[in-house]
Every structure is written in structure tokens, then in C-alpha cells.
Design an enzyme around this catalytic site. Structure first.
Site, PDB file in Angstrom:
ATOM      1  N   LYS A 112      21.543  -4.499   3.286  1.00 10.22           N
ATOM      2  CA  LYS A 112      21.707  -3.022   2.656  1.00 10.22           C
ATOM      3  C   LYS A 112      22.843  -2.442   3.167  1.00 10.22           C
ATOM      4  CE  LYS A 112      17.597  -2.359   0.618  1.00 10.22           C
ATOM      5  NZ  LYS A 112      16.231  -2.108   0.641  1.00 10.22           N
ATOM      6  N   LYS A 194      15.790 -13.169  -4.672  1.00 10.95           N
ATOM      7  CA  LYS A 194      14.469 -12.509  -4.613  1.00 10.95           C
ATOM      8  C   LYS A 194      13.986 -11.590  -5.803  1.00 10.95           C
ATOM      9  CE  LYS A 194      13.865  -8.851  -1.190  1.00 10.95           C
ATOM     10  NZ  LYS A 194      13.005  -8.130  -0.685  1.00 10.95           N
ATOM     11  N   LYS A 197      12.930  -4.859  -6.611  1.00 14.62           N
ATOM     12  CA  LYS A 197      12.586  -3.400  -7.406  1.00 14.62           C
ATOM     13  C   LYS A 197      13.952  -2.733  -7.598  1.00 14.62           C
ATOM     14  CE  LYS A 197       8.921  -1.748  -4.426  1.00 14.62           C
ATOM     15  NZ  LYS A 197       8.732  -0.991  -3.364  1.00 14.62           N
TER      16      LYS A 197
HETATM   17  P1  AMP Z   1       8.836  -3.595  -0.975  1.00 13.87           P
HETATM   18  O1  AMP Z   1       9.060  -3.788  -2.528  1.00 13.87           O
HETATM   19  O2  AMP Z   1      10.089  -4.111  -0.084  1.00 13.87           O
HETATM   20  O3  AMP Z   1       8.390  -2.374  -0.495  1.00 13.87           O
HETATM   21  O4  AMP Z   1       7.886  -4.678  -0.650  1.00 13.87           O
HETATM   22  C1  AMP Z   1       6.576  -4.521  -0.714  1.00 13.87           C
HETATM   23  C2  AMP Z   1       5.880  -5.677  -0.471  1.00 13.87           C
HETATM   24  O5  AMP Z   1       6.067  -6.827  -1.444  1.00 13.87           O
HETATM   25  C3  AMP Z   1       6.041  -6.223   0.835  1.00 13.87           C
HETATM   26  O6  AMP Z   1       5.031  -7.057   1.511  1.00 13.87           O
HETATM   27  C4  AMP Z   1       6.961  -7.477   0.590  1.00 13.87           C
HETATM   28  O7  AMP Z   1       7.240  -8.633   1.282  1.00 13.87           O
HETATM   29  C5  AMP Z   1       6.492  -7.867  -0.697  1.00 13.87           C
HETATM   30  N1  AMP Z   1       7.572  -8.533  -1.818  1.00 13.87           N
HETATM   31  C6  AMP Z   1       8.633  -7.737  -2.238  1.00 13.87           C
HETATM   32  N2  AMP Z   1       9.491  -8.457  -3.138  1.00 13.87           N
HETATM   33  C7  AMP Z   1       8.686  -9.705  -3.168  1.00 13.87           C
HETATM   34  C8  AMP Z   1       9.129 -10.916  -3.652  1.00 13.87           C
HETATM   35  N3  AMP Z   1      10.164 -11.243  -4.437  1.00 13.87           N
HETATM   36  N4  AMP Z   1       8.242 -11.818  -3.678  1.00 13.87           N
HETATM   37  C9  AMP Z   1       7.229 -11.937  -2.876  1.00 13.87           C
HETATM   38  N5  AMP Z   1       6.987 -10.677  -2.067  1.00 13.87           N
HETATM   39  C10 AMP Z   1       7.658  -9.871  -2.394  1.00 13.87           C
END
Ligand code: AMP
Ligand code: TRP
Length: 327
Positions: A112, A194, A197
Site C-alpha cells: 500500500k 489476487k 476490491k
Molecule cells: P478485504 O477485502 O481485504 O477486506 O478481505 C476480506 C476477507 O476476504 C479476508 O479474509 C481476505 O483474506 C479475503 N480475501 C480478500 N481477497 C481475497 C482473494 N482474492 N482470495 C481469497 N480471499 C480473499
């Protein structure tokens, strides 16, 4: 007594099938087995600059998503992080034992800060300490997350152990739960990264709210490797990722998928994959839409969740303060 799990998602961007497979879908199974707490981590979301109006909307949207994928407020507790002030308070207390180099080593912080360069706020560095506070306040036994959060759970463990050593046993030291096959869903437009969002292109991900046509179009446009065979190999990351998504939505093993598409090309495989995803997401999408028309129901659930969470969190916070000499 049941073991306790705690996890959270930031109310930012579009919730996608990476979040769904890596986190949400597992949670709906885990809520039957564990004493489960799921948080909408709005304070974490603030580290990504946005407007108040947008954040408000995203918090409600994420609550609607939690309910629509099948999290059941009768079985689990869910709430908004900022509604429980103990999270911010414990963060400060843990800050006094967290070390700057161990925070600077975090992959997410490094990534980041590279992206933002001149605009790296202190919240980004402190992000894992707030996450540790989330987890430790509830005397959590295990934290179900995707692979990218493993390092952050590790910091929570480090801080719990350090606090216990310095001040006497106070925190449970949590384990991480990572479901191997869905731990890291890669971007459709770049299988080296990966699914994210905050991606600038919507072709990176499939959002839970994407229309059926959008899903078909995105899968059609997903990058593939050279060759035509549907065969799993880590050396072919694009097809490996699509096969993995296929596996997660169908339950079929890689061998079964290979057999099914023997002699067929990417087009057949992709078209079936899109339909599989659509079949699972369609009812979720409908439910999200329905719930968004009923914000009063969501608010009621979040209010009750925060009330229940405050009681548990306050107990730990009081103990921490006492141990630190603050009473
Ligand atoms: P975040 O979008 O960072 O708030 O992530 C929320 C949850 O989704 C966390 O447990 C992350 O580890 C999981 N997560 C986010 N992106 C991925 C991805 N590309 N593949 C698998 N898990 C994900
Ligand atoms: N940092 C996590 C993410 O970006 C979200 C999160 C915040 C979290 N607090 C948590 C996850 C506590 C698990 C437990 O995905």
C-alpha cells in the site's frame, strides 16, 4: 464450550467472489460449529480515503451481504467495529507494545505504501494493531481468513504473547484458519495478482452484485494461458485459477473437471463456469437487493450485535487496563 472464531471484512469497493470463497462462504459453515463473531471493520476502511456518504452506504451494503450469503444473527454475532469503542481503545494500548519494524515488515503495508507514495497515513502502518485488537478483545480461538491476512493474524499472536509475558496472562493466543483451495483467488485479468476490491478494472473481479450478463462477459474475457487443454498445472496460472474457481463452485475435483472437458476447448469450459457462478450468486444478489430496501431491519440487527459485542469486549478491556495500571 464451543470455541470462538472472529473475522471481518472492510466495507470498501465491491465484495467479490474472492471474499466470498476465501471468507464469507466458509463463515456460513463455521457459524454452525463455532461461537462466531463477524465484524464490519469500518475503522480499517478509513485507511482508504473515501467520503462519509460512500462509507455509510458501504457499511449497509456489507451488512446486507453478510445476511444474504447466509450469516444468521440467531447463530452468530455481527456488528460494526466503530460501534464498539473498545476496539480503538485497545489499539492504543497495544500500540505501546507493538514495534515499528515489525509493522513495517507487513506485506500489505509495503504494497500500500508503494501504491500511495507521498500519501501514506499512519493508519496504514497501524492497521494490523487495530486488527489484533479486534481479535484479542473477544478472546478468540481462531480467525478464518484468506491467505493474504495470515501475516496479520501472526502479529495478533505476537502481541498477545508479548502482552501476556509483560503483564500476566490476559489474552487467548489465536490460531489462523485458512481453507487451502479458496485462500487465494486470483484476478481474472491477471492471474499473478489476487482478486482485489480496489482494482481499477472491473474485469479483475466478479462482484456478488454483478448481473448474469456481466458475469458471462467477465468470464469470457478472463485471460487464459497458451494452449487449449483444460488441464491443471501451476505452470498455467490463468487456467489453474479458473479451474480452482470451478472447483469451489461445483465441488468437482480437478481430475473430474479435466475428464469432463477432455477434447473440449476453453469456450465450453468458460461458458459452464459462468453458469455455475450465476446459479450460486443469483439468489444472493436478489436477497441483497431485497434487504437494501429494508435498512430498518439491518439497523436493528447491527444495533443488537453492537450491544452484545460491547459486553464481551468491555470485559477484556477492563482486565487489560487493570493489568497495565490504568485503574
Ligand atoms: P478485504 O477485502 O481485504 O477486506 O478481505 C476480506 C476477507 O476476504 C479476508 O479474509 C481476505 O483474506 C479475503 N480475501 C480478500 N481477497 C481475497 C482473494 N482474492 N482470495 C481469497 N480471499 C480473499
Ligand atoms: N484486515 C482484514 C482484511 O483486510 C479485515 C479484518 C480486520 C479482519 N479485522 C479483522 C479479519 C479481524 C480477521 C479478523 O481482510
Amino acid at each position: 464450550m464451543k470455541k470462538r472464531i472472529f473475522s471481518g471484512i472492510r466495507p470498501t469497493g465491491s465484495i467479490h467472489i474472492g471474499n466470498y470463497l476465501g471468507a464469507l462462504k466458509n463463515w456460513t459453515e463455521l457459524q454452525n460449529k463455532y461461537d462466531s463473531i463477524f465484524c464490519i471493520v469500518d475503522l480499517h476502511a478509513l485507511t482508504t480515503p473515501t467520503t462519509a456518504k460512500n462509507l455509510q452506504e458501504k457499511i449497509f451494503d456489507l451488512a446486507a451481504v453478510y445476511l444474504s450469503v447466509g450469516l444468521d444473527p440467531k447463530k452468530c454475532l455481527f456488528f460494526v467495529q466503530s460501534h464498539v469503542p473498545a476496539h480503538a481503545e485497545l489499539t492504543w494500548l497495544l500500540n505501546t507494545i507493538a514495534k515499528i519494524p515489525e509493522l513495517e515488515r507487513m506485506i500489505q503495508f509495503k504494497e500500500k505504501s508503494k501504491e500511495r507514495r507521498s500519501n501514506v497515513n499512519a493508519g496504514l502502518l497501524d492497521y494490523p494493531v487495530l486488527m489484533a485488537a479486534d481479535i484479542l478483545l473477544y478472546q478468540t480461538d481462531a480467525v478464518p481468513v484468506g491467505e493474504d491476512q495470515k501475516q496479520h493474524v501472526e502479529i495478533a499472536r505476537t502481541l498477545a504473547k508479548r502482552f501476556n509475558k509483560n503483564y500476566g496472562r490476559t489474552f487467548n493466543v489465536p490460531q489462523v484458519i485458512i481453507k487451502k483451495e479458496s485462500a487465494r483467488i486470483m484476478a481474472l485479468d491477471n492471474p499473478e495478482k489476487k482478486m482485489s476490491k480496489s482494482a481499477s478494472s472491473p474485469y479483475n473481479y466478479i462482484a456478488l452484485t454483478d448481473s448474469s450478463d456481466a458475469i458471462r462477459e467477465k468470464i469470457k474475457r478472463a485471460v487464459t494461458d497458451s494452449g487449449t487443454e483444460i488441464k491443471y498445472s501451476p505452470a498455467r496460472p490463468a487456467i489453474a485459477n479458473l479451474m480452482n474457481i470451478y472447483h469451489c463452485f461445483s465441488g468437482l475435483t480437478f481430475e473430474k473437471i479435466e475428464q469432463k472437458y477432455q477434447g473440449k476447448g476453453y469456450a465450453d469450459f468458460k461458458s459452464d463456469l459462468a453458469e455455475l457462478i450465476i446459479a450460486e450468486l443469483k439468489p444472493i444478489r436478489r436477497k441483497i437487493k431485497e434487504l437494501k430496501n429494508n435498512p430498518a431491519q439491518i439497523k436493528k440487527i447491527l444495533d443488537q450485535g453492537a450491544k452484545d459485542a460491547r459486553i464481551i469486549a468491555q470485559k477484556t478491556l477492563q482486565e487489560v487496563k487493570k493489568k497495565m495500571g490504568l485503574i
